[in-house]
Design a protein around this motif. Structure first.
Motif, PDB file in Angstrom:
ATOM      1  N   ASN A 238      19.955   3.547 -12.649  1.00 26.21           N
ATOM      2  CA  ASN A 238      19.460   4.900 -12.372  1.00 26.21           C
ATOM      3  C   ASN A 238      18.109   5.106 -13.045  1.00 26.21           C
ATOM      4  N   LEU A 239      17.216   4.140 -12.841  1.00 21.98           N
ATOM      5  CA  LEU A 239      15.930   4.132 -13.529  1.00 21.98           C
ATOM      6  C   LEU A 239      14.887   4.963 -12.779  1.00 21.98           C
ATOM      7  N   VAL A 240      14.255   5.882 -13.494  1.00 25.18           N
ATOM      8  CA  VAL A 240      13.176   6.713 -12.951  1.00 25.18           C
ATOM      9  C   VAL A 240      11.908   6.388 -13.736  1.00 25.18           C
ATOM     10  N   VAL A 241      10.837   6.064 -13.042  1.00 21.69           N
ATOM     11  CA  VAL A 241       9.606   5.621 -13.700  1.00 21.69           C
ATOM     12  C   VAL A 241       8.480   6.609 -13.445  1.00 21.69           C
ATOM     13  N   SER A 242       7.887   7.089 -14.528  1.00 26.10           N
ATOM     14  CA  SER A 242       6.750   8.017 -14.438  1.00 26.10           C
ATOM     15  C   SER A 242       5.464   7.257 -14.729  1.00 26.10           C
ATOM     16  N   VAL A 243       4.518   7.359 -13.793  1.00 28.41           N
ATOM     17  CA  VAL A 243       3.282   6.578 -13.875  1.00 28.41           C
ATOM     18  C   VAL A 243       2.086   7.516 -14.042  1.00 28.41           C
ATOM     19  N   PRO A 244       1.354   7.425 -15.156  1.00 33.03           N
ATOM     20  CA  PRO A 244       0.121   8.206 -15.271  1.00 33.03           C
ATOM     21  C   PRO A 244      -0.873   7.697 -14.230  1.00 33.03           C
ATOM     22  N   ASN A 250      -1.684   1.503 -10.258  1.00 34.30           N
ATOM     23  CA  ASN A 250      -0.493   1.276 -11.077  1.00 34.30           C
ATOM     24  C   ASN A 250       0.780   1.664 -10.331  1.00 34.30           C
ATOM     25  N   LEU A 251       0.745   2.794  -9.662  1.00 32.50           N
ATOM     26  CA  LEU A 251       1.908   3.216  -8.882  1.00 32.50           C
ATOM     27  C   LEU A 251       2.138   2.277  -7.702  1.00 32.50           C
ATOM     28  N   THR A 252       1.058   1.836  -7.051  1.00 28.57           N
ATOM     29  CA  THR A 252       1.194   0.892  -5.937  1.00 28.57           C
ATOM     30  C   THR A 252       1.921  -0.370  -6.392  1.00 28.57           C
ATOM     31  N   ALA A 253       1.545  -0.876  -7.559  1.00 32.23           N
ATOM     32  CA  ALA A 253       2.199  -2.089  -8.085  1.00 32.23           C
ATOM     33  C   ALA A 253       3.684  -1.849  -8.322  1.00 32.23           C
ATOM     34  N   ARG A 266      13.599   5.975  -8.415  1.00 37.83           N
ATOM     35  CA  ARG A 266      12.471   6.720  -7.867  1.00 37.83           C
ATOM     36  C   ARG A 266      11.297   6.686  -8.842  1.00 37.83           C
ATOM     37  N   PHE A 267      10.124   7.008  -8.305  1.00 38.11           N
ATOM     38  CA  PHE A 267       8.897   7.062  -9.084  1.00 38.11           C
ATOM     39  C   PHE A 267       8.395   8.499  -9.164  1.00 38.11           C
ATOM     40  N   ILE A 268       7.635   8.764 -10.226  1.00 35.26           N
ATOM     41  CA  ILE A 268       6.959  10.044 -10.375  1.00 35.26           C
ATOM     42  C   ILE A 268       5.479   9.757 -10.612  1.00 35.26           C
ATOM     43  N   ALA A 269       4.628  10.342  -9.776  1.00 32.55           N
ATOM     44  CA  ALA A 269       3.180  10.244  -9.957  1.00 32.55           C
ATOM     45  C   ALA A 269       2.736  11.399 -10.843  1.00 32.55           C
ATOM     46  N   SER A 270       2.294  11.085 -12.060  1.00 32.08           N
ATOM     47  CA  SER A 270       1.919  12.109 -13.036  1.00 32.08           C
ATOM     48  C   SER A 270       0.404  12.151 -13.170  1.00 32.08           C
ATOM     49  N   THR A 271      -0.177  13.311 -12.949  1.00 30.24           N
ATOM     50  CA  THR A 271      -1.635  13.430 -13.011  1.00 30.24           C
ATOM     51  C   THR A 271      -2.053  14.539 -13.972  1.00 30.24           C
ATOM     52  N   ASN A 272      -3.347  14.616 -14.199  1.00 27.57           N
ATOM     53  CA  ASN A 272      -3.906  15.730 -14.957  1.00 27.57           C
ATOM     54  C   ASN A 272      -4.391  16.801 -13.970  1.00 27.57           C
ATOM     55  N   VAL A 301      -9.801  11.361 -11.485  1.00 34.28           N
ATOM     56  CA  VAL A 301     -10.105  10.826 -10.152  1.00 34.28           C
ATOM     57  C   VAL A 301      -9.551  11.797  -9.115  1.00 34.28           C
ATOM     58  N   SER A 302     -10.410  12.285  -8.247  1.00 37.83           N
ATOM     59  CA  SER A 302      -9.959  13.223  -7.212  1.00 37.83           C
ATOM     60  C   SER A 302      -9.706  12.550  -5.869  1.00 37.83           C
ATOM     61  N   ARG A 303     -10.316  11.380  -5.674  1.00 36.88           N
ATOM     62  CA  ARG A 303     -10.154  10.652  -4.403  1.00 36.88           C
ATOM     63  C   ARG A 303      -9.647   9.241  -4.710  1.00 36.88           C
ATOM     64  N   PRO A 304      -8.360   9.119  -5.005  1.00 31.65           N
ATOM     65  CA  PRO A 304      -7.828   7.823  -5.433  1.00 31.65           C
ATOM     66  C   PRO A 304      -7.896   6.757  -4.344  1.00 31.65           C
ATOM     67  N   ASN A 305      -8.551   5.652  -4.678  1.00 31.28           N
ATOM     68  CA  ASN A 305      -8.783   4.579  -3.710  1.00 31.28           C
ATOM     69  C   ASN A 305      -7.513   3.945  -3.193  1.00 31.28           C
ATOM     70  N   ASN A 306      -6.491   3.853  -4.033  1.00 30.38           N
ATOM     71  CA  ASN A 306      -5.294   3.102  -3.650  1.00 30.38           C
ATOM     72  C   ASN A 306      -4.273   3.918  -2.867  1.00 30.38           C
ATOM     73  N   TRP A 307      -4.522   5.209  -2.662  1.00 26.97           N
ATOM     74  CA  TRP A 307      -3.528   6.017  -1.968  1.00 26.97           C
ATOM     75  C   TRP A 307      -3.153   5.463  -0.579  1.00 26.97           C
ATOM     76  N   PRO A 308      -4.104   4.935   0.210  1.00 26.66           N
ATOM     77  CA  PRO A 308      -3.702   4.360   1.508  1.00 26.66           C
ATOM     78  C   PRO A 308      -2.657   3.253   1.372  1.00 26.66           C
ATOM     79  N   ARG A 309      -2.706   2.493   0.297  1.00 29.53           N
ATOM     80  CA  ARG A 309      -1.697   1.448   0.090  1.00 29.53           C
ATOM     81  C   ARG A 309      -0.325   2.061  -0.197  1.00 29.53           C
ATOM     82  N   VAL A 310      -0.313   3.159  -0.949  1.00 23.67           N
ATOM     83  CA  VAL A 310       0.950   3.852  -1.214  1.00 23.67           C
ATOM     84  C   VAL A 310       1.579   4.309   0.098  1.00 23.67           C
TER      85      VAL A 310
END
Length: 424
Positions: A238-244, A250-253, A266-272, A301-310
């Motif tokens: 029941n592992l939940v991973v929060s990724v800054p 990092n989240l893509t990986a 599940r994953f959590i995308a944590s931002t500022n 970062v407002s326009r994250p490059n890796n989002w299309p991979r997600v």
């Protein structure tokens, strides 16, 4: 290994081509055509980090690189641990700051340097990359002194911590650093413009070491397995991973690790405050705001490059984006989270504090939470000392660079100026 350009799927390359090229046509990201399902997860988790990582990367990359060469690449890159520390009841930290530049980027940067040295072929190579803090140091140190490889690193002037700057702007040699009078997104745009300039690409053998380069991304998959290996079988269920999250590599990986079969619930995308993705997940509207400077600058970062991979992974796996958790903290909330961690006996820094707090807020009964600590607290010495009212000693890796003069050039946000700089 076959990869395709997400924007133009007809453009297909092998691993060596993807590593050498970095980006595809129309700035498209390369992505593996297939990701295998590993059947022996428990056996893998019983292995040491290097041996396990060799097997994971062999499964992903295939036979394109001879086994002995790939094994050597991994062994030379992963020379430091990634321990898991208990922070609170059912909440653990994966510490990714035990490498030479005290940040998680050491995993990807060092493996990419090994990969490029292996597949480079003849001719000059120029690595051009943008950094919001930690990438610069990891790339600079990974490539420093390598023959016929020049590195140019762009960073937003005055918007990274002084110690981050010192760590990669004091090397000289084949490492050139440029302070751009703009924000990180502008630095990324300059890199993209350079890649769109075919004449420039050919003239200097242009490549990128951002998380857009597939070799960096695949290396990062390995430490998610290392985290799971240090938890009990029951905790893993029941592992939940929060990724800054800043550029979302990092989240893509992590999502690739889950695709391979690593049991992550599940994953959590944590931002500022640069919260483009959390707002998108809530509203369905992709509306980047102007980037704002925060305590957690590597995530500015407002326009994250890796989002299309997600999105590509979610689509291919038949997952719903509703399953991806998200949250954002402002600076005041980040300070409160950092103090709460310290009160529990764990010393962290702003990026890890955000990941911890968002995880804590969303963790459900019976779940085990893991958050990623992406940098050593001393890399943010000024802000951590101010917030916590303590004095932080500098690790040797930082102290020796802190005493050296900055060697950076300064430049306005102008592509013509950068182009001339790269060609000289």
């Amino acid at each position: 290994m076959n990869l395709y350009n997400i924007k133009h799927p007809e453009q297909q390359v092998n691993f060596a081509q993807a590593v050498r090229q970095g980006l595809g046509k129309d700035q498209g990201l390369f992505f593996p055509a297939t990701i295998p399902q590993l059947s022996n997860i428990d056996e893998l988790l019983a292995l040491p980090l290097v041996e396990r990582s060799q097997k994971i990367l062999r499964a992903l990359i295939g036979d394109e690189i001879p086994a002995d060469k790939l094994n050597a690449m991994v062994k030379n890159a992963f020379t430091f641990p990634a321990p898991v520390a208990k922070v609170a009841e059912n909440i653990y930290a994966l510490e990714l700051f035990h490498g030479p530049t005290l940040a998680f980027k050491d995993f990807g940067g060092r493996f990419m340097a090994q990969a490029l040295a292996t597949v480079r072929g003849d001719g000059k190579i120029t690595i051009l990359t943008a950094t919001s803090g930690d990438t610069g140091a990891a790339v600079a140190h990974a490539f420093y002194g390598l023959e016929n490889i020049e590195v140019v690193i762009l960073y937003p002037k005055g918007k990274i911590s002084p110690l981050q700057e010192k760590l990669f702007c004091t090397l000289g040699g084949n490492i050139r650093t440029v302070a751009i009078n703009a924000d990180f997104d502008a630095c990324q745009t300059l890199v993209k413009q350079a890649f769109d300039d075919e004449e420039l690409r050919q003239a200097i053998g242009l490549n990128s070491a951002n998380s857009i380069n597939i070799s960096r991304l695949l290396a990062q998959v390995c430490y998610y397995f290392e985290a799971a290996a240090q938890l009990t079988a029951e905790q893993r269920q029941n592992l939940v991973v929060s990724v800054p999250s800043g550029n979302f590599g990092n989240l893509t990986a992590g999502l690739i690790a889950k695709t391979l079969g690593l049991p992550i619930k599940r994953f959590i995308a944590s931002t500022n405050a640069n919260d483009t993705v959390p707002r998108y997940l809530q509203t369905g509207e992709w509306q980047p705001n102007a980037t704002v400077a925060t305590l957690s600058n590597a995530m500015d970062v407002s326009r994250p490059n890796n989002w299309p991979r997600v999105e590509e992974l979610f689509k291919r796996n038949g997952w719903s984006l509703n399953e991806l958790g998200s949250g954002a903290l402002n600076d005041a909330e980040t300070e409160t989270a950092l103090k709460a961690q310290y009160a529990q006996g764990y010393l962290c820094e702003p990026h890890g504090a955000i990941a911890y707090q968002v995880l804590k807020d969303q963790l459900q009964e019976g779940e085990t939470g893991l958050f990623l600590c992406t940098a050593h607290p001393a890399k943010f010495k000024e802000s951590v000392e101010r917030i916590l009212g303590i004095e932080l000693p500098l690790p040797d890796a930082l102290d020796k660079h802190n005493k050296l003069p900055l060697l950076s050039d300064e430049m306005d946000n102008d592509f013509a100026t950068l182009r001339a700089y790269l060609l000289k």
